[in-house]
Design an enzyme around this catalytic site. Structure first.
Site, PDB file in Angstrom:
ATOM      1  N   TYR A 269     -20.613  46.012 130.418  1.00 49.45           N
ATOM      2  CA  TYR A 269     -21.887  45.294 130.395  1.00 49.45           C
ATOM      3  C   TYR A 269     -21.758  43.892 129.809  1.00 49.45           C
ATOM      4  CZ  TYR A 269     -26.520  43.765 128.946  1.00 49.45           C
ATOM      5  OH  TYR A 269     -27.639  43.015 128.749  1.00 49.45           O
ATOM      6  N   ASP A 304     -26.915  51.205 135.139  1.00 55.51           N
ATOM      7  CA  ASP A 304     -28.201  50.785 135.686  1.00 55.51           C
ATOM      8  C   ASP A 304     -28.259  49.275 135.898  1.00 55.51           C
ATOM      9  OD1 ASP A 304     -28.078  51.405 132.703  1.00 55.51           O
ATOM     10  OD2 ASP A 304     -29.668  49.900 132.764  1.00 55.51           O
ATOM     11  N   LYS A 376     -27.870  59.658 131.408  1.00 53.04           N
ATOM     12  CA  LYS A 376     -29.066  58.891 131.079  1.00 53.04           C
ATOM     13  C   LYS A 376     -29.657  58.278 132.339  1.00 53.04           C
ATOM     14  CE  LYS A 376     -30.595  54.955 128.484  1.00 53.04           C
ATOM     15  NZ  LYS A 376     -30.133  53.971 127.528  1.00 53.04           N
TER      16      LYS A 376
HETATM   17  C1  B12 Z   1     -32.996  42.193 136.517  1.00 51.53           C
HETATM   18  C2  B12 Z   1     -33.575  42.190 135.129  1.00 51.53           C
HETATM   19  C3  B12 Z   1     -32.682  42.142 134.071  1.00 51.53           C
HETATM   20  C4  B12 Z   1     -31.175  42.101 134.246  1.00 51.53           C
HETATM   21  C5  B12 Z   1     -30.777  40.639 134.502  1.00 51.53           C
HETATM   22  C6  B12 Z   1     -29.549  40.536 135.358  1.00 51.53           C
HETATM   23  C7  B12 Z   1     -29.312  39.124 135.734  1.00 51.53           C
HETATM   24  N1  B12 Z   1     -28.065  38.769 135.853  1.00 51.53           N
HETATM   25  O1  B12 Z   1     -30.233  38.360 135.947  1.00 51.53           O
HETATM   26  C8  B12 Z   1     -30.685  42.657 132.886  1.00 51.53           C
HETATM   27  C9  B12 Z   1     -30.563  44.161 133.005  1.00 51.53           C
HETATM   28  C10 B12 Z   1     -29.381  42.096 132.366  1.00 51.53           C
HETATM   29  C11 B12 Z   1     -31.887  42.352 132.016  1.00 51.53           C
HETATM   30  C12 B12 Z   1     -31.817  42.294 130.668  1.00 51.53           C
HETATM   31  C13 B12 Z   1     -32.900  42.009 129.857  1.00 51.53           C
HETATM   32  N2  B12 Z   1     -34.190  41.848 130.247  1.00 51.53           N
HETATM   33 CO1  B12 Z   1     -34.762  41.864 132.049  1.00 51.53          CO
HETATM   34  N3  B12 Z   1     -35.506  42.185 133.715  1.00 51.53           N
HETATM   35  C14 B12 Z   1     -34.986  42.240 134.912  1.00 51.53           C
HETATM   36  C15 B12 Z   1     -36.067  42.535 135.949  1.00 51.53           C
HETATM   37  C16 B12 Z   1     -35.967  44.011 136.275  1.00 51.53           C
HETATM   38  C17 B12 Z   1     -36.019  41.764 137.261  1.00 51.53           C
HETATM   39  C18 B12 Z   1     -35.879  40.223 137.184  1.00 51.53           C
HETATM   40  C19 B12 Z   1     -35.420  39.724 138.510  1.00 51.53           C
HETATM   41  O2  B12 Z   1     -34.240  39.737 138.777  1.00 51.53           O
HETATM   42  N4  B12 Z   1     -36.351  39.329 139.389  1.00 51.53           N
HETATM   43  C20 B12 Z   1     -36.050  38.903 140.732  1.00 51.53           C
HETATM   44  C21 B12 Z   1     -35.937  37.369 140.820  1.00 51.53           C
HETATM   45  C22 B12 Z   1     -35.504  36.954 142.225  1.00 51.53           C
HETATM   46  O3  B12 Z   1     -37.216  36.864 140.534  1.00 51.53           O
HETATM   47  P1  B12 Z   1     -37.490  35.650 139.497  1.00 51.53           P
HETATM   48  O4  B12 Z   1     -36.576  35.729 138.348  1.00 51.53           O
HETATM   49  O5  B12 Z   1     -38.928  35.612 139.240  1.00 51.53           O
HETATM   50  O6  B12 Z   1     -37.089  34.358 140.317  1.00 51.53           O
HETATM   51  C23 B12 Z   1     -37.862  33.838 141.383  1.00 51.53           C
HETATM   52  C24 B12 Z   1     -38.880  32.812 140.938  1.00 51.53           C
HETATM   53  O7  B12 Z   1     -39.413  33.043 139.649  1.00 51.53           O
HETATM   54  C25 B12 Z   1     -38.208  31.500 141.072  1.00 51.53           C
HETATM   55  N5  B12 Z   1     -37.332  31.018 140.028  1.00 51.53           N
HETATM   56  C26 B12 Z   1     -36.813  31.622 138.947  1.00 51.53           C
HETATM   57  N6  B12 Z   1     -36.045  30.790 138.256  1.00 51.53           N
HETATM   58  C27 B12 Z   1     -36.051  29.613 138.897  1.00 51.53           C
HETATM   59  C28 B12 Z   1     -35.455  28.411 138.603  1.00 51.53           C
HETATM   60  C29 B12 Z   1     -35.668  27.318 139.442  1.00 51.53           C
HETATM   61  C30 B12 Z   1     -35.053  26.027 139.115  1.00 51.53           C
HETATM   62  C31 B12 Z   1     -36.474  27.451 140.586  1.00 51.53           C
HETATM   63  C32 B12 Z   1     -36.689  26.309 141.448  1.00 51.53           C
HETATM   64  C33 B12 Z   1     -37.081  28.656 140.878  1.00 51.53           C
HETATM   65  C34 B12 Z   1     -36.855  29.718 140.026  1.00 51.53           C
HETATM   66  O8  B12 Z   1     -37.439  31.694 142.234  1.00 51.53           O
HETATM   67  C35 B12 Z   1     -36.920  33.037 142.254  1.00 51.53           C
HETATM   68  C36 B12 Z   1     -36.920  33.496 143.675  1.00 51.53           C
HETATM   69  O9  B12 Z   1     -38.231  33.534 144.182  1.00 51.53           O
HETATM   70  C37 B12 Z   1     -37.386  42.183 135.199  1.00 51.53           C
HETATM   71  C38 B12 Z   1     -38.595  43.080 135.523  1.00 51.53           C
HETATM   72  C39 B12 Z   1     -39.197  42.735 136.847  1.00 51.53           C
HETATM   73  N7  B12 Z   1     -39.302  43.691 137.738  1.00 51.53           N
HETATM   74  O10 B12 Z   1     -39.562  41.573 137.078  1.00 51.53           O
HETATM   75  C40 B12 Z   1     -36.983  42.360 133.738  1.00 51.53           C
HETATM   76  C41 B12 Z   1     -37.546  41.468 132.636  1.00 51.53           C
HETATM   77  C42 B12 Z   1     -37.592  40.052 133.168  1.00 51.53           C
HETATM   78  N8  B12 Z   1     -36.558  41.568 131.561  1.00 51.53           N
HETATM   79  C43 B12 Z   1     -37.095  41.508 130.385  1.00 51.53           C
HETATM   80  C44 B12 Z   1     -36.375  41.621 129.160  1.00 51.53           C
HETATM   81  C45 B12 Z   1     -37.209  41.590 127.889  1.00 51.53           C
HETATM   82  C46 B12 Z   1     -34.980  41.743 129.143  1.00 51.53           C
HETATM   83  C47 B12 Z   1     -34.159  41.839 127.857  1.00 51.53           C
HETATM   84  C48 B12 Z   1     -34.396  40.643 126.962  1.00 51.53           C
HETATM   85  C49 B12 Z   1     -34.413  43.186 127.151  1.00 51.53           C
HETATM   86  C50 B12 Z   1     -33.580  43.305 125.917  1.00 51.53           C
HETATM   87  N9  B12 Z   1     -34.157  42.901 124.810  1.00 51.53           N
HETATM   88  O11 B12 Z   1     -32.494  43.813 125.993  1.00 51.53           O
HETATM   89  C51 B12 Z   1     -32.710  41.915 128.380  1.00 51.53           C
HETATM   90  C52 B12 Z   1     -31.858  40.757 127.971  1.00 51.53           C
HETATM   91  C53 B12 Z   1     -31.807  39.653 128.985  1.00 51.53           C
HETATM   92  C54 B12 Z   1     -32.015  38.257 128.468  1.00 51.53           C
HETATM   93  N10 B12 Z   1     -31.727  37.923 127.258  1.00 51.53           N
HETATM   94  O12 B12 Z   1     -32.470  37.453 129.181  1.00 51.53           O
HETATM   95  C55 B12 Z   1     -38.599  41.408 130.448  1.00 51.53           C
HETATM   96  C56 B12 Z   1     -39.171  40.024 130.099  1.00 51.53           C
HETATM   97  C57 B12 Z   1     -40.495  40.191 129.369  1.00 51.53           C
HETATM   98  C58 B12 Z   1     -41.147  38.894 129.176  1.00 51.53           C
HETATM   99  N11 B12 Z   1     -42.110  38.565 130.032  1.00 51.53           N
HETATM  100  O13 B12 Z   1     -40.803  38.190 128.272  1.00 51.53           O
HETATM  101  C59 B12 Z   1     -38.860  41.893 131.904  1.00 51.53           C
HETATM  102  C60 B12 Z   1     -40.130  41.322 132.564  1.00 51.53           C
HETATM  103  C61 B12 Z   1     -38.928  43.439 131.812  1.00 51.53           C
HETATM  104  C62 B12 Z   1     -39.941  43.935 130.824  1.00 51.53           C
HETATM  105  N12 B12 Z   1     -41.156  44.209 131.231  1.00 51.53           N
HETATM  106  O14 B12 Z   1     -39.647  44.088 129.644  1.00 51.53           O
HETATM  107  N13 B12 Z   1     -33.013  42.176 132.743  1.00 51.53           N
HETATM  108  C1  LIG Z   2     -25.068  48.922 127.974  1.00 49.01           C
HETATM  109  C2  LIG Z   2     -26.008  47.884 127.531  1.00 49.01           C
HETATM  110  N1  LIG Z   2     -25.775  47.153 126.443  1.00 49.01           N
HETATM  111  C3  LIG Z   2     -26.627  46.196 126.025  1.00 49.01           C
HETATM  112  C4  LIG Z   2     -27.801  45.921 126.678  1.00 49.01           C
HETATM  113  C5  LIG Z   2     -28.698  44.870 126.143  1.00 49.01           C
HETATM  114  O1  LIG Z   2     -27.895  43.846 125.746  1.00 49.01           O
HETATM  115  P1  LIG Z   2     -28.330  42.460 125.184  1.00 49.01           P
HETATM  116  O2  LIG Z   2     -28.697  42.703 123.778  1.00 49.01           O
HETATM  117  O3  LIG Z   2     -27.093  41.732 125.404  1.00 49.01           O
HETATM  118  O4  LIG Z   2     -29.466  41.959 125.985  1.00 49.01           O
HETATM  119  C6  LIG Z   2     -28.071  46.627 127.822  1.00 49.01           C
HETATM  120  C7  LIG Z   2     -29.275  46.299 128.579  1.00 49.01           C
HETATM  121  O5  LIG Z   2     -30.139  47.025 128.848  1.00 49.01           O
HETATM  122  C8  LIG Z   2     -27.169  47.641 128.236  1.00 49.01           C
HETATM  123  O6  LIG Z   2     -27.440  48.388 129.316  1.00 49.01           O
END
Ligand code: B12
Ligand SMILES: Cc1ncc(COP(=O)(O)O)c(C=O)c1O
Ligand code: B12
Ligand SMILES: Cc1ncc(COP(=O)(O)O)c(C=O)c1O
Lengths: 529, 266, 529, 266
Positions: A269, A304, A376
């Site tokens: 991860y 996941d 899990k």
């Molecule tokens: C995938 C995901 C992750 C993945 C991210 C993988 C990755 N490499 O990106 C993983 C599992 C790592 C992750 C982790 C976390 N996540 Co997350 N994650 C999501 C999830 C499920 C989907 C986001 C996504 O990919 N959307 C799809 C994309 C295509 O949409 P988008 O980002 O909106 O982008 C579109 C537009 O907004 C726009 N856009 C976006 N950026 C930009 C930039 C520019 C320049 C332009 C022009 C357009 C543009 O264009 C895109 C295409 O249309 C959401 C929940 C959800 N269903 O929305 C939560 C969510 C975003 N995550 C959240 C959280 C809290 C986290 C964590 C912080 C949790 C934690 N404490 O561990 C962690 C840490 C990540 C961090 N520090 O940022 C919260 C945010 C809450 C909030 N509103 O503050 C959400 C909403 C889930 C929740 N309800 O708690 N996450």
């Molecule tokens: C295995 C594992 N480690 C850590 C995290 C969260 O990590 P971070 O604190 O880097 O956002 C996740 C995210 O859900 C995870 O699946």
């Protein structure tokens, strides 16, 4: 554990054996690399086990100061303990804390002891570290006692709920409320970005973003609160936090000493989703898992996450491959089957025809491959939208898969997944959902019999086949550790992470011949002194 | 910046005031849910009605009240809201640029900019959500449209996640970036707002006036119309496609081209 | 129809035969009573078939005036047609409408024709009524043509949605929107209390309470709108309304002439839930079902209602008994299996352990007992609460039972069931729910195999056993028609309804020997002239 | 009638103002959904934000917008509401009578009324929902409590559903009813309100002042505190139990008894 492990898939045993053999072949070279290195965090964790804690007025932990000073002085190739206990023996400071404080202003000269000095330093450091290890042993015994007293949850899957206010003092009542409403496991989500801090914050904290800092004091406060609630509700409420990140070994040590019960700990991860250097990760991971093994902590792996960046149908086999690797690495580090909370998730596009059955098939595949692991099961996130009514429905069908396929741990999905970090009411609605599904439909396992060569069996075999092919491909990669090549190629989660880049690389140190780490020794031998 | 219009073209067939619709025109019906930090009981129900009434729902019906732990109660309330909706007063941010095809984009840049257009992208702060920015930048793209990388005349430098602001400023300078694209997904405690303002401030400090690259932020939870207060040139929200972003960049950075099409577009 | 009728229950064939035999034994005496009576509404329906429509300035229909006048004049024992066509032959008025208008001011003297007069009146009335019957035949043919042209829904169950604004002009766009979103059948709920009106309102109406008046014009408007939408969406959208009530025969006739496709028509609903006199109900019911049979209309019975006043577990067998009786009465009236939308419902307390599986068992029992009937599966209502999030979840599991047990018609549940009559958004959310479940999980039938003598089979057998016992008990009741006694005792829905009380009793008339009703003759013989 | 109190006893530990609670004290978070009769698009989204802001939600986030047919759009909105909740201002209708056991009820009537207490019950208008009134009247009861019929000293005449008002008045007179209990469940187009006011008017017309039986209505969707404007003596809502109703009747109709207990109760 669900009394019945459904043998519903009729997988070819030879295939399953083949998959495991390949996983070992892919994992072994990485373990070898891990064994030849140490990291700043491994050394800091060792000092923490030896009793060094606290931080300076700028909240930089003393373990960081001391390890940095030793590194500057003599390097870390031989481990931090030799120079440190040598300095103590030489009377550079009356105790470890003072030494660290002096070292922070670089007013200690370290040297690498030799001969008798070395032997003596080794002995004393081992004594000190053994103290921490015994604390871990005591906490494990305490857990066993409390579980006996309060009891385990009545049902499987265990109900796992997250709390994420950013403020430990808001987290505590929310966690307690959740436990009263039926949660069996509470996870305190970590403040975003903590995993990239190359130190562990100190004290009780109230200022996290989208999560609360993982600190020793926060661990302690929450565990104490849940101990009270366990008594109240008559079942032992488990506590989870995150090991992953640059401080994986230290957090593992703190978790062991503060009696956390599960820890997020994935072999890849940090590499994929946090861009942490692969070598750093594998070294830290091995140490942290050895600690978890000793502490009787269940690890939760992060498969996941892959499905949030890759498509859950196309990439289904990458989950299986990662599970096999996580299993291999975990067992190598001494974890037992019951400690393997291997991850998988309900992330198929719900508009896809038969998506629910495909989820069933994938979940059964994991269940069948790892019959003794408390898998899990992670809820839908990627295809959740702002339509919270639909969200609650999807979560219900996720819960049904969890019940039907005998998952061990059910991470409760929230209808507001796409909107906010969970509100207090979201958790309540989500728990009600879980209770309904488990209670009203859980027994459906009796009636669930995917026919031979039907949709579900066929799909599971296909995924297993693709996983075997991928493992085979990885072993065919060039170099000494083909897995590192595969990770560099973007095989997992579509992230390309070369072994020569990434955060924390500069904290990796190749061990010298005389490297000594009493923690590792105690963990690997099982000794207590 | 974006053209704010309140032209009536889109609303001509709409009445000038309307109300939410439950099952009859004008009934004004809405559904609300919230938690009050009070123990469940008559007083809490009264408090829920008080809040609903302050929100303009009258008469409000508490159709569900459930204790969450001891000190909280969750409510579901239904009822008609007395407020009117005036569609004519809504300021619609119309797309201020024409949508161009991939070919048009390349041609415009080649002909009028006469060098590659350089874009630097990143998730800043501790935000690790790269899916959104990757959807815009990577070849793979989004919603069937290829990302910016796909365009021969666009050079994309994608720094990935968790990029520190000074690092981003530095890379933008090195690459002579025409535009900097930043994604912010985590919004708890307004992280996206503080990160974005810090970022724009840093750029304005580091570059001489008039030389600041075009600053673009995106993410699902930005408030439309807040670009100004955030100090950036444009915001893209939920569901943005790469084609929109590319077209905007050409519009904003390749003036000739956009003028030559302006008449037809928007 | 679902291609596969699951033979999952392994019921004892002898039990099933026994149940049917008992149902016939219980039903037959009631049919005999029905054949010996007519009612004001049967006679009015006959006049409607003969082309009499419209109402006076106070909206009292001409058919009511004419039947009342005849009844006052010569009684209804011989049927209304003899005196009416006799009066026409005698030149009392130039046509039926004028006659009715004159009769309303009692300015016509009726007599009972005899001999040749009687034969001539009979012949002419038959010609007139045959006109209406042929309209029904033409509409049936039109339906068949349109179904061929636009097609039937792709999936089973058909998706049945209610519209209930009270205003036909709000209903229409809502119904069309629902069809576009996937509804296959639209039911326009009737204004509360209409079933107690002893006349059918006239014209397009905008002032219903919790439903819209059933009128000929409203039928026509909605059917025309849905014909358009059928073309647009490429499948024939069916229209449903309610026959039950004091005007059951007339509404059935109007439905046939305006090409409604399904009608709510239960043998006991009016008795139990509207306190309509049992004899009145059985007479009206028989006539209306003969019309529905001719019109190719699918009837929907109302067993679901019992479970709103009785407990769905304890009273499960009363549903089965009612289904068997409805089947008997329906077939006796000429309906075919494909026209029997027998009702049942998801009304078990969801907090009950295994409630979902019990629902599966009950639903399978109905499916197995009536393999060729398009069973109508009704959503949870009684245990719905103001918690709309939970409501949408329950509806999802209801939908799953519908899919798993091969139901024919799925009445879509609404999350706001306990709050309001459905809002436009409720329907949209509900349809989305149905689509998800059918599409993602519908195929689970392949994997659903309740084991022999498992929970599901055992429960189904128990319910069938209790149904047989109850039928047996009913046959043991005293009197010529034991069913009437049973109804008087509160056997169904815990409502006690003696045959000598209830609304509409004064509209029941025992037939004299010379009773003639050309509609009945045409319906029973299948003749068209 | 019912005692309206705004005593602070129940609120002493509550702060004088509070806000809805999402995941942090004071965050004010609420969830709202509604449909606007407008085609989906930017203008409709703006209109949704306008409405949310008029309801006091600021900043509001439209997290979901979905077209329903062509002319309607469904919205889900989240955000903090700026209104404060003041629990101290809530007027709580406290139960104004003590809860009596079955035995106490019979004894009170026997001793102080010295005849049976006569209750006539019905669903009026076209309302056919008898489950609620039956739950109160029939022996079977509700929530584990037996219904009024169960009490030896109470004579219950349950007229069932769809009773016409004149019929009800007539029966009440014939039976010399002490109390008339009416249920109203259907509320669309305020049917329950018009039926209830028509009923109370009829009773006041038919009986001399001071001789009108006690008028009680019940149903899940009456507004608390509206008894006065409906012209009835008391309203019972969602979840009422037969014991409450019996105790109230004794309190209202058997003065001695209720005085003798009053000190201990409420
Ligand atoms: C995938 C995901 C992750 C993945 C991210 C993988 C990755 N490499 O990106 C993983 C599992 C790592 C992750 C982790 C976390 N996540 Co997350 N994650 C999501 C999830 C499920 C989907 C986001 C996504 O990919 N959307 C799809 C994309 C295509 O949409 P988008 O980002 O909106 O982008 C579109 C537009 O907004 C726009 N856009 C976006 N950026 C930009 C930039 C520019 C320049 C332009 C022009 C357009 C543009 O264009 C895109 C295409 O249309 C959401 C929940 C959800 N269903 O929305 C939560 C969510 C975003 N995550 C959240 C959280 C809290 C986290 C964590 C912080 C949790 C934690 N404490 O561990 C962690 C840490 C990540 C961090 N520090 O940022 C919260 C945010 C809450 C909030 N509103 O503050 C959400 C909403 C889930 C929740 N309800 O708690 N996450
Ligand atoms: C295995 C594992 N480690 C850590 C995290 C969260 O990590 P971070 O604190 O880097 O956002 C996740 C995210 O859900 C995870 O699946
Ligand atoms: C059961 C039921 C029926 C049954 C009724 C059977 C019967 N004999 O009562 C049947 C199937 C016949 C039925 C029919 C209809 N129903 Co209906 N039905 C329901 C349902 C599912 C449950 C109601 C119920 O029994 N609740 C349980 C009882 C115990 O609760 P209660 O009534 O609130 O009573 C308690 C208190 O309120 C109080 N109380 C109530 N009355 C009184 C009186 C006194 C004096 C006192 C002291 C206390 C008191 O004490 C009771 C115990 O705590 C509701 C949906 C729901 N889940 O709520 C819809 C519902 C009430 N029905 C509804 C409608 C519209 C109808 C129809 C009109 C539909 C139609 N057009 O065909 C028909 C016609 C009925 C009519 N004209 O009244 C709507 C009403 C919408 C509205 N708000 O206006 C509802 C809400 C469903 C919906 N969302 O559309 N229904
Ligand atoms: C068979 C049947 N008829 C009629 C109705 C509705 O009847 P009414 O118009 O009398 O309310 C129902 C109720 O759902 C029913 O199930």
């Amino acid at each position: 554990m669900s009394s019945r492990t459904p043998p519903l898939l009729e997988l070819d045993r030879a295939d399953v054996r083949r998959a495991r053999t390949l996983a070992r072949k892919v994992g072994k070279p990485v373990v070898d690399i891990a064994s030849r290195h140490t990291t700043v965090s491994v050394e800091r964790a060792t000092l923490r086990l030896a009793g060094l804690s606290g931080a300076d007025h700028e909240r930089v932990p003393w373990v960081n100061h001391l390890v940095d000073a030793v590194r500057e002085g003599v390097g870390l190739e031989h481990g931090v303990t030799q120079p440190v206990w040598d300095a103590l023996r030489r009377g550079a400071a009356p105790d470890l804390l003072t030494l660290a404080q002096m070292a922070s202003s670089r007013s200690v000269d370290f040297r690498l002891p030799e001969g008798k000095d070395a032997t003596a330093a080794a002995k004393q450091s081992r004594q000190a570290v053994a103290h921490g290890i015994r604390t871990i042993d005591r906490q494990r015994a305490a857990r066993e006692r409390l579980v006996k007293r309060h009891g385990d949850p009545e049902q499987r899957p265990w109900i796992y709920l997250i709390v994420a206010t950013g403020d430990i003092y808001e987290d505590i009542p929310q966690a307690q409320a959740a436990a009263r409403e039926g949660a069996d496991v509470i996870a305190v989500i970590r403040s975003t970005g903590q995993s990239l801090l190359d130190y562990v914050p100190e004290g009780a904290t109230r200022e996290g973003y989208a999560g609360t800092y993982a600190t020793q004091e926060n661990f302690r406060l929450m565990r104490a609160a849940l101990d009270e609630t366990s008594k109240e509700v008559g079942r032992y409420i488990r506590l989870t936090n995150y090991a992953s990140g640059l401080c994986m070994p230290e957090i593992a040590a703190l978790a062991g000493m503060e009696r956390l019960d599960m820890m997020l700990n994935d072999s890849m991860y940090g590499i994929l989703f946090r861009d942490i250097n692969p070598i750093r990760t594998f070294v830290d991971q091995r140490f942290s898992r050895q600690v978890h093994a000793r502490a009787g902590i269940i690890i939760n792996t992060g498969e996941d996450n892959y499905l949030t960046t890759s498509d859950a149908v196309e990439a289904a086999h990458t989950v299986t491959v990662s599970q096999l690797l996580n299993e291999y690495f975990a067992k190598e580090a001494g974890l037992e089957d019951w400690q393997l909370g291997l991850g998988h998730a309900f992330e198929i596009n719900p508009d896809l025809k038969d998506s629910f059955r495909m989820e069933l098939s994938h979940a059964l595949l994991a269940r069948t491959l790892f019959p003794d692991a408390p898998l899990k099961w992670m809820p839908p996130t990627k295809h959740m939208t702002g339509d919270v009514f639909r969200g609650n429905l999807l979560d219900g069908f996720f819960n049904l898969v969890g019940a039907l396929t005998g998952q061990g741990i059910l991470l409760v999905g929230m209808m507001t997944e796409a909107v906010v970090t969970p509100w207090i009411s979201d958790r309540d609605i989500a728990l009600q959902n879980v209770r309904y599904v488990l209670n009203a439909a859980g027994g459906l396992t009796e009636d669930f019999h995917p026919p031979r060569d039907g949709f579900i069996q066929t799909r599971a075999r296909q995924v297993l086949g693709e996983a075997i092919d991928l493992l085979q491909q990885i072993t065919d990669e060039p170099g000494r550790a083909p897995l590192l090549e595969a990770i560099a190629d973007g095989t997992f989660g579509e992230m390309k992470r070369p072994a020569t880049a990434g955060k924390g690389l500069d904290g990796v140190v190749e061990r010298a011949d005389g490297y000594d780490n009493p923690a590792t020794t105690l963990l690997e031998t099982g000794a207590t002194r | 910046m974006s053209a704010v219009t309140s032209d009536e073209s889109g609303v001509t067939e709409l009445p000038s005031v309307l109300r939410p619709y439950g099952d009859q025109t004008g009934d004004g019906m809405v559904q609300v849910s919230f938690t009050l930090p009070m123990p469940n009981g008559k007083r809490a129900e009264g408090a829920a009605l008080q809040l609903a009434s302050r929100m303009g729902i009258e008469p409000a019906l508490v159709v569900h009240a459930k204790a969450i732990g001891e000190g909280f109660t969750f409510f579901v309330v239904y009822g008609p809201v007395k407020h009117l909706v005036e569609p004519g007063l809504v300021e619609v941010v119309e797309r201020e640029f024409p949508l161009l095809s991939g070919k048009e984009i390349n041609t415009a840049i080649k002909r009028h900019l006469r060098r590659k257009l350089v874009v630097v992208g990143a998730c800043i702060g501790t935000d690790a959500h790269t899916v959104g920015i990757d959807a815009i930048l990577n070849i793979k793209g989004f919603a069937g449209e290829k990302g910016l990388e796909y365009h021969r005349e666009v050079k994309v430098v994608n720094l990935g996640a968790q990029v520190l602001i000074p690092e981003l400023v530095e890379r933008a300078r090195e690459e002579k970036a025409d535009a900097v694209l930043v994604s912010q997904v985590v919004t708890q405690r307004d992280a996206h707002i503080s990160n974005t303002t810090a970022m724009s401030a840093a750029f304005r400090e580091a570059f001489p006036a008039g030389k600041v690259p075009l600053l673009v932020v995106g993410g699902p939870r930005f408030e439309e119309g807040s670009a100004g207060s955030l100090g950036v040139d444009r915001i893209f929200g939920r569901g943005t496609t790469p084609g929109e972003v590319a077209s905007y960049l050409v519009h904003a950075l390749v003036p000739q081209a956009s003028v030559s099409r302006q008449s037809k577009g928007a």
